[in-house]
Design a protein around this motif. Structure first.
Motif, PDB file in Angstrom:
ATOM      1  N   ARG A  15      -0.472  12.384  15.758  1.00 33.59           N
ATOM      2  CA  ARG A  15      -0.895  12.277  14.363  1.00 33.59           C
ATOM      3  C   ARG A  15       0.284  12.606  13.449  1.00 33.59           C
ATOM      4  O   ARG A  15       1.182  13.350  13.833  1.00 33.59           O
ATOM      5  CB  ARG A  15      -2.076  13.178  14.084  1.00 33.59           C
ATOM      6  N   PRO A  16       0.293  12.008  12.266  1.00 32.60           N
ATOM      7  CA  PRO A  16       1.398  12.292  11.352  1.00 32.60           C
ATOM      8  C   PRO A  16       1.444  13.778  11.007  1.00 32.60           C
ATOM      9  O   PRO A  16       0.407  14.445  11.009  1.00 32.60           O
ATOM     10  CB  PRO A  16       1.074  11.445  10.124  1.00 32.60           C
ATOM     11  N   PRO A  17       2.641  14.309  10.722  1.00 29.55           N
ATOM     12  CA  PRO A  17       2.747  15.749  10.458  1.00 29.55           C
ATOM     13  C   PRO A  17       2.050  16.131   9.160  1.00 29.55           C
ATOM     14  O   PRO A  17       2.035  15.359   8.208  1.00 29.55           O
ATOM     15  CB  PRO A  17       4.257  15.973  10.356  1.00 29.55           C
ATOM     16  N   ARG A  18       1.468  17.321   9.143  1.00 32.62           N
ATOM     17  CA  ARG A  18       0.908  17.872   7.910  1.00 32.62           C
ATOM     18  C   ARG A  18       2.058  18.439   7.074  1.00 32.62           C
ATOM     19  O   ARG A  18       3.139  18.708   7.592  1.00 32.62           O
ATOM     20  CB  ARG A  18      -0.097  18.981   8.237  1.00 32.62           C
ATOM     21  N   GLY A  65      12.227   9.499  11.405  1.00 34.91           N
ATOM     22  CA  GLY A  65      10.897   9.793  10.876  1.00 34.91           C
ATOM     23  C   GLY A  65      10.879  11.049  10.032  1.00 34.91           C
ATOM     24  O   GLY A  65      10.235  11.108   8.986  1.00 34.91           O
ATOM     25  N   ILE A  68      12.282  10.357   6.559  1.00 37.95           N
ATOM     26  CA  ILE A  68      11.339   9.589   5.743  1.00 37.95           C
ATOM     27  C   ILE A  68      10.176  10.481   5.305  1.00 37.95           C
ATOM     28  O   ILE A  68       9.755  10.464   4.150  1.00 37.95           O
ATOM     29  CB  ILE A  68      10.851   8.366   6.539  1.00 37.95           C
ATOM     30  N   ALA A  69       9.713  11.307   6.235  1.00 38.94           N
ATOM     31  CA  ALA A  69       8.603  12.202   5.906  1.00 38.94           C
ATOM     32  C   ALA A  69       9.023  13.185   4.814  1.00 38.94           C
ATOM     33  O   ALA A  69       8.231  13.507   3.924  1.00 38.94           O
ATOM     34  CB  ALA A  69       8.144  12.948   7.153  1.00 38.94           C
ATOM     35  N   SER A  78       2.884   8.494   0.179  1.00 39.75           N
ATOM     36  CA  SER A  78       2.451   8.545   1.571  1.00 39.75           C
ATOM     37  C   SER A  78       3.633   8.219   2.488  1.00 39.75           C
ATOM     38  O   SER A  78       4.564   7.515   2.093  1.00 39.75           O
ATOM     39  CB  SER A  78       1.308   7.561   1.811  1.00 39.75           C
ATOM     40  N   TYR A  79       3.595   8.768   3.679  1.00 43.11           N
ATOM     41  CA  TYR A  79       4.670   8.529   4.658  1.00 43.11           C
ATOM     42  C   TYR A  79       4.846   7.030   4.898  1.00 43.11           C
ATOM     43  O   TYR A  79       5.950   6.513   4.950  1.00 43.11           O
ATOM     44  CB  TYR A  79       4.334   9.169   5.999  1.00 43.11           C
ATOM     45  N   ALA A  80       3.711   6.352   5.070  1.00 38.45           N
ATOM     46  CA  ALA A  80       3.768   4.935   5.436  1.00 38.45           C
ATOM     47  C   ALA A  80       4.458   4.119   4.347  1.00 38.45           C
ATOM     48  O   ALA A  80       5.262   3.235   4.634  1.00 38.45           O
ATOM     49  CB  ALA A  80       2.357   4.402   5.680  1.00 38.45           C
ATOM     50  N   GLU A  81       4.167   4.447   3.103  1.00 39.84           N
ATOM     51  CA  GLU A  81       4.751   3.695   1.995  1.00 39.84           C
ATOM     52  C   GLU A  81       6.272   3.833   1.992  1.00 39.84           C
ATOM     53  O   GLU A  81       7.009   2.846   1.876  1.00 39.84           O
ATOM     54  CB  GLU A  81       4.162   4.213   0.680  1.00 39.84           C
ATOM     55  N   GLU A  83       8.178   4.718   4.464  1.00 45.84           N
ATOM     56  CA  GLU A  83       8.734   4.071   5.651  1.00 45.84           C
ATOM     57  C   GLU A  83       8.819   2.559   5.445  1.00 45.84           C
ATOM     58  O   GLU A  83       9.793   1.917   5.845  1.00 45.84           O
ATOM     59  CB  GLU A  83       7.883   4.390   6.885  1.00 45.84           C
ATOM     60  N   GLY A  84       7.791   2.008   4.800  1.00 41.77           N
ATOM     61  CA  GLY A  84       7.802   0.579   4.520  1.00 41.77           C
ATOM     62  C   GLY A  84       8.977   0.180   3.654  1.00 41.77           C
ATOM     63  O   GLY A  84       9.645  -0.823   3.907  1.00 41.77           O
ATOM     64  N   THR A  87      12.338   0.580   5.741  1.00 39.70           N
ATOM     65  CA  THR A  87      12.575  -0.426   6.779  1.00 39.70           C
ATOM     66  C   THR A  87      12.786  -1.814   6.179  1.00 39.70           C
ATOM     67  O   THR A  87      13.256  -2.712   6.858  1.00 39.70           O
ATOM     68  CB  THR A  87      11.402  -0.486   7.775  1.00 39.70           C
TER      69      THR A  87
ATOM     70  N   SER B 181      -3.412   5.642   1.602  1.00 36.69           N
ATOM     71  CA  SER B 181      -2.127   4.945   1.790  1.00 36.69           C
ATOM     72  C   SER B 181      -1.571   5.122   3.195  1.00 36.69           C
ATOM     73  O   SER B 181      -0.388   5.368   3.378  1.00 36.69           O
ATOM     74  CB  SER B 181      -1.092   5.437   0.781  1.00 36.69           C
ATOM     75  N   ALA B 184       1.138   0.604   5.659  1.00 37.81           N
ATOM     76  CA  ALA B 184       2.141  -0.045   4.812  1.00 37.81           C
ATOM     77  C   ALA B 184       2.813  -1.111   5.650  1.00 37.81           C
ATOM     78  O   ALA B 184       2.704  -1.113   6.884  1.00 37.81           O
ATOM     79  CB  ALA B 184       3.165   0.967   4.313  1.00 37.81           C
ATOM     80  N   PHE B 185       3.481  -2.029   4.980  1.00 37.86           N
ATOM     81  CA  PHE B 185       4.247  -3.035   5.709  1.00 37.86           C
ATOM     82  C   PHE B 185       5.581  -2.440   6.122  1.00 37.86           C
ATOM     83  O   PHE B 185       6.318  -1.917   5.286  1.00 37.86           O
ATOM     84  CB  PHE B 185       4.497  -4.254   4.823  1.00 37.86           C
ATOM     85  N   ARG B 186       5.895  -2.541   7.401  1.00 47.45           N
ATOM     86  CA  ARG B 186       7.220  -2.144   7.851  1.00 47.45           C
ATOM     87  C   ARG B 186       8.027  -3.407   8.097  1.00 47.45           C
ATOM     88  O   ARG B 186       7.494  -4.434   8.453  1.00 47.45           O
ATOM     89  CB  ARG B 186       7.131  -1.356   9.152  1.00 47.45           C
ATOM     90  N   PHE B 187       9.331  -3.313   7.928  1.00 47.29           N
ATOM     91  CA  PHE B 187      10.252  -4.434   8.139  1.00 47.29           C
ATOM     92  C   PHE B 187       9.935  -5.566   7.166  1.00 47.29           C
ATOM     93  O   PHE B 187       9.153  -5.399   6.255  1.00 47.29           O
ATOM     94  CB  PHE B 187      10.252  -4.896   9.597  1.00 47.29           C
ATOM     95  N   PHE B 197       2.535   5.187   9.559  1.00 41.14           N
ATOM     96  CA  PHE B 197       3.839   5.836   9.617  1.00 41.14           C
ATOM     97  C   PHE B 197       4.204   6.106  11.079  1.00 41.14           C
ATOM     98  O   PHE B 197       3.489   6.815  11.783  1.00 41.14           O
ATOM     99  CB  PHE B 197       3.785   7.146   8.835  1.00 41.14           C
ATOM    100  N   MET B 200       1.806   6.168  14.161  1.00 39.73           N
ATOM    101  CA  MET B 200       0.991   7.324  14.541  1.00 39.73           C
ATOM    102  C   MET B 200      -0.473   7.050  14.217  1.00 39.73           C
ATOM    103  O   MET B 200      -0.834   5.988  13.732  1.00 39.73           O
ATOM    104  CB  MET B 200       1.488   8.561  13.805  1.00 39.73           C
ATOM    105  N   GLU B 201      -1.301   8.051  14.474  1.00 42.25           N
ATOM    106  CA  GLU B 201      -2.748   7.919  14.299  1.00 42.25           C
ATOM    107  C   GLU B 201      -3.116   7.463  12.883  1.00 42.25           C
ATOM    108  O   GLU B 201      -2.636   8.012  11.891  1.00 42.25           O
ATOM    109  CB  GLU B 201      -3.381   9.283  14.599  1.00 42.25           C
ATOM    110  N   GLU B 203      -5.459   7.866  10.315  1.00 41.37           N
ATOM    111  CA  GLU B 203      -6.427   8.959  10.160  1.00 41.37           C
ATOM    112  C   GLU B 203      -7.458   8.751   9.069  1.00 41.37           C
ATOM    113  O   GLU B 203      -8.234   9.635   8.774  1.00 41.37           O
ATOM    114  CB  GLU B 203      -5.679  10.256   9.847  1.00 41.37           C
TER     115      GLU B 203
END
Lengths: 206, 673
Positions: A15-18, A65, A68-69, A78-81, A83-84, A87, B181, B184-187, B197, B200-201, B203
């Motif tokens: 799971r992503p880090p808290r 990671g 980015i985090a 958010s982490y995902a944003e 990272e997006g 990348t 959120s 997200a799109f990567r690459f 991210f 990972m999970e 959630e």
């Protein structure tokens, strides 16, 4: 039934880090610069790109990671944003850790005609690396890149924030020797240069 | 609603038909008014348009003074094109058809076309659009892109990257609707992939929705994967009974087994979303522990029996004493609860029934004021007090977020822990546990201009913050609390203080708790904890458990165990073996919610019908039917034959339910009177 055809068990996803599990590594200077940059934009989302440049410098040229985090955490995105974003752009090193110096050889038309593939093969025979590879001592990473917008100096290579060209084998030898004797990493140096460009004069760390 | 004259309109022409639409309406929506269809992938009416897939391209032109139409040289994406005066749109020209073919051929270049084994096959927008608008062949003969298949993003969602057409619906859902959120799109380019991210999970508490809005089979349900073909499934409308929100869902089943749950649109309740708890929490229907036959205790063993013997045992125990009680829990229909109360009051001469398990009882509200869930959207400010909404009432959480995201409502969150709503809250009042009443009173005091220094010290919330929060509170503020607050000290004081600050809502948490309250369950002298305590002390002769596992709803397990051990006679009426089962004197198998007709009252007093989707398991009966048959044995009369008759009897007795019986309710339900 469906579990059998999945790659890996669905329950052991990390799971992503808290927020409290992050190992924040920004230096005083980095934090100071990021705080200054935050004031340049209407919202924190706009600050992701300069934030990533600071991270690229602070994390030794490689955005893993954790880097980015940390940017996401500091900008409350958010982490995902983040990272997006990281990348998406090739100048952020997200795929693998680059060497101390990144040799970015232009292979577009003018450079190609002036022999950049010959230089590519020469680097391969001299350092043993081709596109995307890093020498074992971690000094050099070689990348073939698209047009660097300096056809008058073809064949051209970018190392850090410097252009070198027109190049031939002898000049390349000299450049590599010079880089071997360079103290710091040109990858980190370039990240720093870009951060400084973003900052106003009064905000720069003297 | 604003008068129609206030809306600025423009006249556009769609396929040579004139049409007046609100200025700025997206063309993709406007053409629907005339019944034309524009194929779409990335566009979703509830999310911001992005124009990523280019499927919705139309030809656009403008009327010239001489009456001719000058077309723009290139087609436009209808999903990002606002209507303006004199616009001329063509959705059906040869050029549009040719362009659509091109877009689809391009989308299919990297699509694996593994439709025969794809879960989406048969209900896939990509398949449908290709059938109606696509080319019959592809010119692409090169090797296709290959990417990981069946990548489990979470225990619910499996990602098949090859199939992704990069429309960004899932990414936008997590950004705009659920707000976490996480995707997200990567690459970029052909390598662009929606993911979490670092893979990972995933959630999110609403992850199931991305499976439904994915226009291809890229995001699939881990639980449903390869279980069925969509055309083999039967589908019927259902109501989710996992919480009090009463979300509308489609229940897909095959050979009497529930296969999956999908969201069903009801603007008043859940729009079209589901939470993961609802979407993936229906395993109990297929549980091997379902109860099929009545059981009675003979000696030390529970033995299978027939209904009449089971009834006889119950009647003997419950008529030999009036010192009896019943405990209900969740997901009992209005009909069940009414028939239960009727049997207890008239047959067993007892009114000791309770459904509520919170520390203090909910406040009975004689005005029945429960502003609707949909109205949260229009509130200028919202106070979420003492409730972790995303966990307790996930769909209400989505409404609150929508109010903030779409209408810019100021959201104030007060809780003793971090909650999901903090991410978009204007103010977060993080108080010390147990100081709810103090904080609520402080908000009222601050509103009245009194000093709140003492309260600030006690609650740990700075006085300026309390004052700032109070400044946002007006009579139209939506104040949202849940029954979870009733477990905290001083809950009634807190609710009393909050009542004057805006439109207070105290939502029940279990399905049909609201209905039970309206019907009058819980009007006895004892609350559930007292009933259990009496049972423990041997002061209770018989106890009836209606569809509830006290071990699940009551925190004090020792009390529950002692109570069940010591009560002289215990009826367990349930659809699945539960914690109380081993203690039972009689076990009556009951239908699960989807197996019998019934009506359910949700947290905002909206009553909805839930028609039987599946047949009853074995000899299981709807609870109201069992109660009706017992009543018949006690006092001959005309029994009820169906849920509608029970509902009409309920309507005759409880005014709120008048004209709200099963057959009288429309599909989308009605608010209670």
């Amino acid at each position: 039934m469906s579990e059998l055809v999945q790659l890996g068990a669905p329950h052991d996803r990390p799971r992503p880090p808290r927020a409290d599990e992050l190992n924040l590594r920004f230096s005083e200077q980095g934090i100071h610069e990021l705080e200054a940059l935050k004031t340049h934009y209407p919202d924190l989302k706009s600050c992701i790109l300069p934030g990533l440049w600071i991270a690229q410098r602070e994390y030794g040229g490689f955005l893993d990671g954790a880097a980015i985090a940390e940017v996401a955490h500091r900008l409350n995105r958010s982490y995902a944003e983040v990272e997006g974003v990281a990348t998406f752009y090739t100048m952020y090193n997200t795929a693998h850790k680059p060497g101390k110096h990144k040799l970015e050889l232009c292979t577009c038309l003018s450079c190609h005609l002036c022999g950049s593939y010959r230089l590519r093969d020469y680097i391969k025979s001299k350092l043993g690396i081709s596109h995307g590879e890093t020498t074992e001592d971690g000094l050099f990473t070689m990348e073939e890149v698209e047009c660097l917008d300096a056809c008058d100096r073809a064949p051209l290579m970018q190392v850090g924030d410097q252009y070198y060209g027109p190049l031939d084998e002898a000049k390349l030898d000299a450049l590599i020797d010079q880089l071997r004797n360079t103290e710091g990493s040109t990858v980190v140096k370039m990240a720093d240069e870009i951060v400084q460009v973003h900052l106003r004069d009064v905000e720069r760390h003297k | 609603m604003a008068a129609a004259t206030q809306i600025e309109t423009v006249t556009i022409t769609v396929n040579d038909l004139e049409l007046t639409v609100p200025k700025g309406e997206l063309i993709v929506e406007s053409v629907k008014r005339l019944g034309f269809e524009i194929p779409i992938f990335c566009y979703h009416p509830r999310m911001k348009p992005v124009g990523m897939c280019r499927m919705c391209i139309v030809e656009v032109g403008f009327k010239q003074p001489d009456g001719s139409v000058r077309k723009m040289p290139k087609p436009q994406a209808a999903c990002t094109l606002p209507a303006s005066e004199g616009m001329v749109v063509y959705t059906d020209t040869e050029a549009v058809h040719r362009d659509r073919k091109g877009v689809l051929e391009f989308l299919l270049v990297n699509h694996p076309l593994d439709c025969p084994i794809c879960d989406r096959g048969g209900e896939c927008p990509l398949q449908n659009n290709t059938l109606f608008y696509g080319p019959s062949t592809s010119r692409y003969v090169e090797i296709k892109r290959h990417l990981p298949k069946a990548y489990p993003l979470s225990k619910y969602v499996t990602l098949d990257l090859e199939r992704c057409i990069q429309c960004g619906r899932c990414v936008r859902f997590t950004e705009e609707i659920s707000g976490d959120s996480q995707l997200a799109f990567r690459f970029r380019g052909a390598n662009m992939q929606p993911s979490t991210f670092g893979l990972m999970e995933f959630e999110s508490k609403f992850s199931g929705n991305v499976i439904e809005i994915c226009p291809v089979g890229a995001l699939t349900s881990s639980k449903y994967r390869f279980r069925a073909r969509p055309w083999d499934l039967q589908t019927r409308p259902a109501i989710c009974t996992n919480c009090s929100n009463g979300c509308n869902v489609w229940m897909d089943y095959r050979v009497d087994k529930v296969v999956r749950i999908n969201g069903r649109t009801n603007e008043a309740i859940n729009e079209e979303w589901t939470c993961d708890r609802g979407k993936f929490g229906h395993d109990f229907y297929n549980s091997p522990d379902r109860l099929n036959v009545p059981l009675v205790r003979r000696g030390t063993a529970l033995v299978e029996t027939n209904w009449s013997e089971a009834y006889s045992d119950c009647i003997r125990a419950f008529t030999s004493s009036t010192n009896t009680a019943g405990l209900g829990g969740n997901a009992n229909s209005n009909e069940d609860l009414f028939a239960w109360k009727k049997l207890f009051n008239e047959g067993f001469k007892s009114n000791e029934l309770d459904y509520n398990w919170t520390k203090v009882a909910p406040i009975a509200d004689p005005t029945h004021a429960k502003p609707s869930i949909a109205s949260i959207e229009d509130a200028p400010s919202i106070l979420v007090f003492g409730s972790s909404l995303a966990d307790e009432l996930p769909i209400v959480f989505l409404r609150v977020r929508k109010a903030w995201f779409k209408n810019g409502a100021k959201v104030i969150v007060a809780h003793d822990q971090a909650t999901d709503a903090d991410s978009f809250a204007e103010l977060v009042l993080n108080y010390q546990p147990g100081t709810e009443a103090t904080l609520a009173q402080a908000l009222a005091d601050a509103k009245a201009g009194k000093s709140v220094e003492a309260a600030a010290k006690l609650t740990g919330v700075p006085a300026e913050k309390i004052a700032a929060a109070a400044a946002h509170l007006t009579s139209s503020t939506a104040i949202i609390t849940s029954h979870e607050l009733l477990n905290r000290p001083g809950a009634h004081d807190a609710l009393g203080a909050l009542k004057g600050l805006g439109e207070l809502r105290n939502y029940a948490l279990n399905a049909n708790d609201q209905g039970a309250a309206e019907i009058g369950i819980g009007t006895g002298t004892k609350r559930s904890a007292q009933i259990l305590a009496d049972a423990r002390d041997g002061k209770l002769d018989a106890l009836w458990l209606l569809g509830v596992d006290p071990f699940e709803v009551c925190e004090d397990h020792d009390l529950v165990q002692a109570a069940l051990e010591n009560v002289a006679f215990l009826v367990v009426q349930a659809h699945t073996k539960n914690g109380a089962f081993p203690y039972a004197s009689v076990v009556l198998p009951m239908t699960a919610p989807a197996e019998a007709d019934g009506t359910y009252t949700n947290a905002d007093r909206h009553i909805q019908r839930f028609g039987a989707v599946l047949p009853a398991k074995g000899e299981a009966k709807p609870a109201w039917k069992a109660f009706s048959e017992i009543s018949l044995r006690l006092k001959p009369g005309r029994p009820w034959f169906n849920a509608d008759e029970v509902g009409r009897a309920l309507g005759a007795e409880v005014a709120a339910f008048a004209n709200h019986s099963f057959n009288q309710l429309p599909t989308e339900g009605l608010p209670l009177v």
